[in-house]
Motif scaffolding. Structure first.
Motif, PDB file in Angstrom:
ATOM      1  N   ASP A 141      40.751  -2.245  91.615  1.00 20.40           N
ATOM      2  CA  ASP A 141      42.108  -2.480  90.870  1.00 20.40           C
ATOM      3  C   ASP A 141      41.991  -1.058  90.980  1.00 20.40           C
ATOM      4  N   ASN A 142      43.430  -1.208  89.715  1.00 23.03           N
ATOM      5  CA  ASN A 142      43.458   0.558  88.872  1.00 23.03           C
ATOM      6  C   ASN A 142      43.000   0.759  88.191  1.00 23.03           C
ATOM      7  N   ALA A 143      42.554   0.189  87.201  1.00 25.28           N
ATOM      8  CA  ALA A 143      41.324  -0.104  86.235  1.00 25.28           C
ATOM      9  C   ALA A 143      40.232   0.321  86.444  1.00 25.28           C
ATOM     10  N   ALA A 144      40.030  -0.307  87.453  1.00 21.61           N
ATOM     11  CA  ALA A 144      38.337   0.418  88.059  1.00 21.61           C
ATOM     12  C   ALA A 144      38.412   1.317  88.751  1.00 21.61           C
ATOM     13  N   LEU A 145      39.516   1.935  89.474  1.00 22.13           N
ATOM     14  CA  LEU A 145      39.930   3.472  89.591  1.00 22.13           C
ATOM     15  C   LEU A 145      39.325   3.972  88.374  1.00 22.13           C
ATOM     16  N   ALA A 146      39.748   4.255  87.722  1.00 20.43           N
ATOM     17  CA  ALA A 146      39.832   5.040  86.649  1.00 20.43           C
ATOM     18  C   ALA A 146      38.438   4.807  85.878  1.00 20.43           C
ATOM     19  N   GLY A 147      37.796   4.372  85.782  1.00 20.29           N
ATOM     20  CA  GLY A 147      36.708   4.039  85.395  1.00 20.29           C
ATOM     21  C   GLY A 147      35.390   4.974  85.912  1.00 20.29           C
ATOM     22  N   GLU A 148      34.236   4.870  84.810  1.00 21.70           N
ATOM     23  CA  GLU A 148      33.412   6.298  85.382  1.00 21.70           C
ATOM     24  C   GLU A 148      32.739   5.936  87.170  1.00 21.70           C
ATOM     25  N   SER A 149      31.937   7.276  87.300  1.00 22.91           N
ATOM     26  CA  SER A 149      31.677   7.146  88.260  1.00 22.91           C
ATOM     27  C   SER A 149      29.772   6.864  88.033  1.00 22.91           C
ATOM     28  N   HIS A 150      29.195   7.257  88.868  1.00 28.20           N
ATOM     29  CA  HIS A 150      27.357   7.358  88.882  1.00 28.20           C
ATOM     30  C   HIS A 150      27.798   9.372  89.198  1.00 28.20           C
ATOM     31  N   LEU A 151      29.225  10.019  88.918  1.00 28.03           N
ATOM     32  CA  LEU A 151      28.442  11.438  89.122  1.00 28.03           C
ATOM     33  C   LEU A 151      29.033  11.864  87.718  1.00 28.03           C
ATOM     34  N   PRO A 152      28.454  12.360  86.704  1.00 24.87           N
ATOM     35  CA  PRO A 152      29.086  12.581  85.192  1.00 24.87           C
ATOM     36  C   PRO A 152      30.849  13.299  85.415  1.00 24.87           C
ATOM     37  N   GLY A 153      31.461  12.997  84.481  1.00 26.64           N
ATOM     38  CA  GLY A 153      32.508  13.044  84.767  1.00 26.64           C
ATOM     39  C   GLY A 153      33.456  13.294  85.344  1.00 26.64           C
ATOM     40  N   TRP A 154      33.034  11.900  86.428  1.00 24.75           N
ATOM     41  CA  TRP A 154      34.221  12.225  86.934  1.00 24.75           C
ATOM     42  C   TRP A 154      34.558  10.520  87.638  1.00 24.75           C
ATOM     43  N   THR A 155      35.717   9.921  87.514  1.00 27.11           N
ATOM     44  CA  THR A 155      35.667   8.692  87.783  1.00 27.11           C
ATOM     45  C   THR A 155      35.966   8.185  89.165  1.00 27.11           C
ATOM     46  N   ARG A 156      36.245   7.259  90.056  1.00 29.33           N
ATOM     47  CA  ARG A 156      36.242   6.460  90.628  1.00 29.33           C
ATOM     48  C   ARG A 156      37.321   7.582  91.610  1.00 29.33           C
ATOM     49  N   TRP A 178      15.592  11.879  94.854  1.00 29.95           N
ATOM     50  CA  TRP A 178      14.756  13.052  94.251  1.00 29.95           C
ATOM     51  C   TRP A 178      15.660  13.382  94.788  1.00 29.95           C
ATOM     52  N   LEU A 179      15.716  14.415  96.371  1.00 32.38           N
ATOM     53  CA  LEU A 179      16.556  15.377  96.872  1.00 32.38           C
ATOM     54  C   LEU A 179      17.715  16.174  96.522  1.00 32.38           C
ATOM     55  N   ALA A 180      18.889  14.556  96.407  1.00 28.07           N
ATOM     56  CA  ALA A 180      19.873  14.649  96.513  1.00 28.07           C
ATOM     57  C   ALA A 180      20.111  14.608  94.543  1.00 28.07           C
ATOM     58  N   GLY A 181      19.557  13.920  94.418  1.00 27.48           N
ATOM     59  CA  GLY A 181      19.517  14.518  92.739  1.00 27.48           C
ATOM     60  C   GLY A 181      20.598  12.836  91.942  1.00 27.48           C
ATOM     61  N   ARG A 182      20.463  11.904  92.700  1.00 27.73           N
ATOM     62  CA  ARG A 182      20.915  10.768  92.768  1.00 27.73           C
ATOM     63  C   ARG A 182      20.500   9.544  91.973  1.00 27.73           C
ATOM     64  N   GLY A 183      20.479   8.630  91.879  1.00 30.07           N
ATOM     65  CA  GLY A 183      19.965   7.555  91.504  1.00 30.07           C
ATOM     66  C   GLY A 183      18.765   7.721  90.392  1.00 30.07           C
ATOM     67  N   ASP A 184      17.512   7.085  90.318  1.00 29.62           N
ATOM     68  CA  ASP A 184      16.622   7.675  89.410  1.00 29.62           C
ATOM     69  C   ASP A 184      16.449   8.967  89.333  1.00 29.62           C
ATOM     70  N   LYS A 185      16.851   9.662  89.990  1.00 26.02           N
ATOM     71  CA  LYS A 185      16.165  10.891  91.054  1.00 26.02           C
ATOM     72  C   LYS A 185      14.708  11.649  91.052  1.00 26.02           C
ATOM     73  N   GLY A 186      14.599  10.385  91.620  1.00 25.14           N
ATOM     74  CA  GLY A 186      12.707  10.483  92.095  1.00 25.14           C
ATOM     75  C   GLY A 186      11.693   9.658  91.231  1.00 25.14           C
ATOM     76  N   ALA A 187      12.678   9.559  89.592  1.00 24.99           N
ATOM     77  CA  ALA A 187      11.374   8.620  88.825  1.00 24.99           C
ATOM     78  C   ALA A 187      10.557   7.426  89.307  1.00 24.99           C
ATOM     79  N   SER A 188      10.995   7.072  90.585  1.00 24.62           N
ATOM     80  CA  SER A 188      10.001   5.614  90.999  1.00 24.62           C
ATOM     81  C   SER A 188       8.922   6.309  91.433  1.00 24.62           C
ATOM     82  N   LEU A 189       9.009   7.637  91.803  1.00 23.05           N
ATOM     83  CA  LEU A 189       8.178   8.191  92.831  1.00 23.05           C
ATOM     84  C   LEU A 189       6.051   8.592  92.782  1.00 23.05           C
TER      85      LEU A 189
END
Length: 229
Positions: free
Chosen positions: A26-41, A205-216
């Motif tokens: 919904d519109n409220a969720a769209l304005a919520g934070e995404s996984h990318l710092p500084g970007w909403t959905r 890790w390569l794409a800088g997503r998720g745990d960024k390779g911490a579990s490797l």
């Protein structure tokens, strides 16, 4: 040469998955934070729409974006729209990209992307697929790295590993997935570091997503730091 027809079909399927999932917001969720710092959905959906337009420019021989500043301004301008507007824009811009990509053209030619980067035209559909798949994950709406198609994950690992190949600031590194697939990246020479784990973890890790390779798991040294994408 890359099979652009196959990749265009994958782009259509990935876009449909993303639109179907995003339509449940919904519109409220769209304005919520995404996984990318500084970007909403909303920022992510706006970026996906403008990226489709930009890749039309690439295929038609125009600059991908007028400038980096104009690209950022367009995303910021469009980020706050309603869900209905966002979905319509993503759908229409995706259709526009598909229409241009479906037209007869020389797929073996070299095209120019951002910041002077060049590539074969036949690779443009896969580049669009990367945008759609990874940003679907970035939306943080229940689609994770583990949900990505296996073929896509392997190809994106290979693409990113090649991106950092020959970079002296990254130690020569061997990548080993738990299913036995292998890649290498970093400086020239025999690998001094081995990074192992599930393919989704290697991609994180390569794409800088998720745990960024911490579990490797690493051998021969710490998990190498990678330059920014």
């Amino acid at each position: 040469m890359t099979d652009h027809v196959h990749d265009l079909r994958s782009v259509r399927e990935a876009t449909d998955r993303l639109l179907t999932a995003a339509a449940k917001l919904d519109n409220a969720a769209l304005a919520g934070e995404s996984h990318l710092p500084g970007w909403t959905r909303g920022h992510i959906l706006a970026h996906l729409a403008r990226n489709a337009d930009a890749l039309v420019n690439v295929l038609e021989g125009r600059p991908m974006y007028e400038s980096g500043e104009a690209r950022d301004a367009d995303i910021e301008r469009d980020a706050g729209r309603t869900l209905v507007e966002q979905l319509e824009d993503v759908r229409n811009s995706a259709d526009g990209f598909q229409a241009v990509a479906d037209a007869p053209q020389d797929w073996s030619r070299t095209v120019e992307l951002r910041n002077g980067v060049t590539d074969l035209a036949s690779n443009v559909p896969f580049r669009r697929l990367v945008e759609v798949e990874l940003h679907h994950v970035d939306l943080d709406i229940g689609y994770g790295l583990d949900d990505l198609p296996e073929e896509f994950t392997a190809r994106e690992i290979a693409f990113l590993a090649d991106r950092w190949a020959g970079r002296p600031e990254v130690p020569a590194t061997a990548l080993t997935a738990t299913d036995g697939r292998t890649w290498r990246t970093g400086a020239a020479g025999d690998p001094v570091v081995t990074v192992s784990g599930p393919a989704a973890g290697l991609l994180a890790w390569l794409a800088g997503r998720g745990d960024k390779g911490a579990s490797l798991t690493t051998a021969g040294g710490a998990l190498p730091a990678l330059p920014a994408l």
